[in-house]
Design a protein around this motif. Structure first.
Motif, PDB file in Angstrom:
ATOM      1  N   LEU A   1       4.953  -9.210  -3.771  1.00  0.00           N
ATOM      2  CA  LEU A   1       4.463  -7.849  -3.573  1.00  0.00           C
ATOM      3  C   LEU A   1       4.094  -7.214  -4.915  1.00  0.00           C
ATOM      4  N   ALA A   2       4.903  -7.465  -5.937  1.00  0.00           N
ATOM      5  CA  ALA A   2       4.588  -6.924  -7.263  1.00  0.00           C
ATOM      6  C   ALA A   2       3.226  -7.408  -7.746  1.00  0.00           C
ATOM      7  N   GLU A   3       2.928  -8.684  -7.487  1.00  0.00           N
ATOM      8  CA  GLU A   3       1.632  -9.224  -7.893  1.00  0.00           C
ATOM      9  C   GLU A   3       0.497  -8.578  -7.112  1.00  0.00           C
ATOM     10  N   GLN A   4       0.701  -8.336  -5.826  1.00  0.00           N
ATOM     11  CA  GLN A   4      -0.324  -7.672  -5.022  1.00  0.00           C
ATOM     12  C   GLN A   4      -0.627  -6.285  -5.555  1.00  0.00           C
ATOM     13  N   VAL A   5       0.383  -5.566  -5.954  1.00  0.00           N
ATOM     14  CA  VAL A   5       0.211  -4.191  -6.412  1.00  0.00           C
ATOM     15  C   VAL A   5      -0.388  -4.143  -7.820  1.00  0.00           C
ATOM     16  N   THR A   6       0.164  -4.940  -8.724  1.00  0.00           N
ATOM     17  CA  THR A   6      -0.222  -4.839 -10.130  1.00  0.00           C
ATOM     18  C   THR A   6      -1.473  -5.624 -10.483  1.00  0.00           C
ATOM     19  N   GLY A   7      -1.748  -6.684  -9.723  1.00  0.00           N
ATOM     20  CA  GLY A   7      -2.907  -7.512 -10.005  1.00  0.00           C
ATOM     21  C   GLY A   7      -2.623  -8.679 -10.920  1.00  0.00           C
ATOM     22  N   PHE A   8      -1.353  -8.930 -11.255  1.00  0.00           N
ATOM     23  CA  PHE A   8      -1.010 -10.096 -12.058  1.00  0.00           C
ATOM     24  C   PHE A   8       0.418 -10.518 -11.728  1.00  0.00           C
ATOM     25  N   HIS A   9       0.767 -11.725 -12.150  1.00  0.00           N
ATOM     26  CA  HIS A   9       2.114 -12.239 -11.870  1.00  0.00           C
ATOM     27  C   HIS A   9       3.110 -11.601 -12.833  1.00  0.00           C
ATOM     28  N   VAL A  10       3.963 -10.781 -12.296  1.00  0.00           N
ATOM     29  CA  VAL A  10       4.952 -10.075 -13.118  1.00  0.00           C
ATOM     30  C   VAL A  10       6.131 -11.013 -13.336  1.00  0.00           C
TER      31      VAL A  10
ATOM     32  N   SER B   1       0.811  -1.210   0.000  1.00  0.00           N
ATOM     33  CA  SER B   1       0.000   0.000   0.000  1.00  0.00           C
ATOM     34  C   SER B   1       0.849   1.267   0.000  1.00  0.00           C
ATOM     35  N   ASP B   2       2.151   1.124  -0.120  1.00  0.00           N
ATOM     36  CA  ASP B   2       3.045   2.291  -0.140  1.00  0.00           C
ATOM     37  C   ASP B   2       2.627   3.224  -1.284  1.00  0.00           C
ATOM     38  N   PRO B   3       2.345   4.496  -0.990  1.00  0.00           N
ATOM     39  CA  PRO B   3       1.848   5.418  -2.024  1.00  0.00           C
ATOM     40  C   PRO B   3       2.837   5.661  -3.159  1.00  0.00           C
ATOM     41  N   ARG B   4       4.095   5.363  -2.932  1.00  0.00           N
ATOM     42  CA  ARG B   4       5.086   5.551  -3.996  1.00  0.00           C
ATOM     43  C   ARG B   4       4.884   4.564  -5.152  1.00  0.00           C
ATOM     44  N   LEU B   5       4.102   3.523  -4.911  1.00  0.00           N
ATOM     45  CA  LEU B   5       3.849   2.521  -5.938  1.00  0.00           C
ATOM     46  C   LEU B   5       2.595   2.818  -6.761  1.00  0.00           C
ATOM     47  N   ARG B   6       2.056   4.002  -6.605  1.00  0.00           N
ATOM     48  CA  ARG B   6       0.766   4.342  -7.201  1.00  0.00           C
ATOM     49  C   ARG B   6       0.742   4.123  -8.720  1.00  0.00           C
ATOM     50  N   ASP B   7       1.829   4.398  -9.400  1.00  0.00           N
ATOM     51  CA  ASP B   7       1.847   4.252 -10.857  1.00  0.00           C
ATOM     52  C   ASP B   7       1.607   2.818 -11.303  1.00  0.00           C
ATOM     53  N   TYR B   8       1.811   1.853 -10.421  1.00  0.00           N
ATOM     54  CA  TYR B   8       1.774   0.438 -10.798  1.00  0.00           C
ATOM     55  C   TYR B   8       0.524  -0.298 -10.310  1.00  0.00           C
ATOM     56  N   VAL B   9      -0.421   0.420  -9.731  1.00  0.00           N
ATOM     57  CA  VAL B   9      -1.590  -0.216  -9.134  1.00  0.00           C
ATOM     58  C   VAL B   9      -2.552  -0.721 -10.212  1.00  0.00           C
TER      59      VAL B   9
END
Length: 276
Positions: A86-95, A11-19
């Protein structure tokens, strides 16, 4: 030089571009408002940076931070190191490639910039991002000069378009029309023969048409959607209508495959002499 930051909170706001990268409607509105696009995979990221697009940030698994270390050394952007989970949690898919970058959008070309080309692909209302990316890749790889998109066609800088194009979107000039109703006339006025690909009884087989193309003739080949095909308005503006002859009861190809065939058959003379 890039700043390396390890992040463990999705939930770190710095990751907003990748949500929620798979949420197409959310991403369209967000990316347009923020002036960004997402590049996925180390090769595509490199091509974007080499083409002059400025990175806002990177989202990388540790391995890819090492693989891209030379590129990161010359970038003034934050690098967010994250786990695959964590990348999958943020982006919604398996990176699975473990590398994403948020890049600043640029409008590099307008229709007027492409009017001195020899070969253009023109797409009408193709909204599938994968097809648009594949069309760009075929046009670039087969020596065409650019792609023109109708106002409602899919975004070439959307993540799936960029990924499918293998970065061709960064090297091949493309532009969006201002007017769906009138801009085919602008191409004709600039000296292009407007060629529509369509399933019509009066359509000329592609090979037959190709034999009659003069060496100095400029072509704008118009491709429509897979379901409805080209609109009657655009068909009425075409100088010639051509078709790809098919067999075994199949009437047509996927629009991306059809574009590849057309780009090969009608490729510029110089491109036909270049080994692939």
């Amino acid at each position: 030089m890039a700043t390396i930051l390890e992040i463990t909170d999705p939930s770190d706001p710095r990751l907003r571009d990748y949500v929620s990268l798979r949420d197409t409607s959310l991403r369209h509105s967000m990316e347009a408002a923020e002036g960004l696009f997402i590049a996925e995979g180390d090769k595509v990221i490199r091509r974007a940076v080499e083409a002059g697009y400025r990175p806002r940030s990177f989202l990388l698994a540790p391995r890819w931070a090492e693989e891209l270390s030379d590129l990161l050394a010359d970038c003034e952007a934050d690098v967010y190191l994250v786990s695959f989970e964590l990348a999958e949690q943020v982006t919604g898919f398996h990176v699975h490639r473990g590398a994403l970058a948020s890049m600043e959008r640029q409008t590099r070309h307008h229709l007027d910039d492409l009017l001195d080309a020899r070969r253009l692909v023109v797409v009408e209302d193709i909204v599938d991002h994968t097809n648009v990316g594949a069309i760009l890749r075929s046009a670039a790889g087969l020596g065409w000069d650019g792609v023109v998109l109708s106002p409602r066609a899919a975004d070439p800088l959307y993540r799936r378009s960029v990924k499918t194009s293998m970065g061709a979107v960064f090297s091949l000039p493309w532009a969006r029309m201002d007017s769906w109703e009138h801009d085919l006339d602008r191409l004709r006025s600039a000296g292009f023969t407007v060629v529509a690909l369509a399933l019509r009884e009066d359509a000329v087989p592609l090979d037959d048409f190709a034999t009659g193309v003069s060496p100095g003739e400029n072509l704008a080949v118009v491709m429509g959607t897979e379901g409805a095909g080209l609109s009657e308005h655009w068909l009425a503006q075409a100088d010639r209508v051509v078709t790809i002859p098919m067999g075994h009861g199949i009437d047509s190809l996927n629009v991306a495959a059809a574009t590849a065939v057309v780009c090969y058959v009608l490729r510029p003379v110089a491109a036909s002499a270049t080994p692939t």
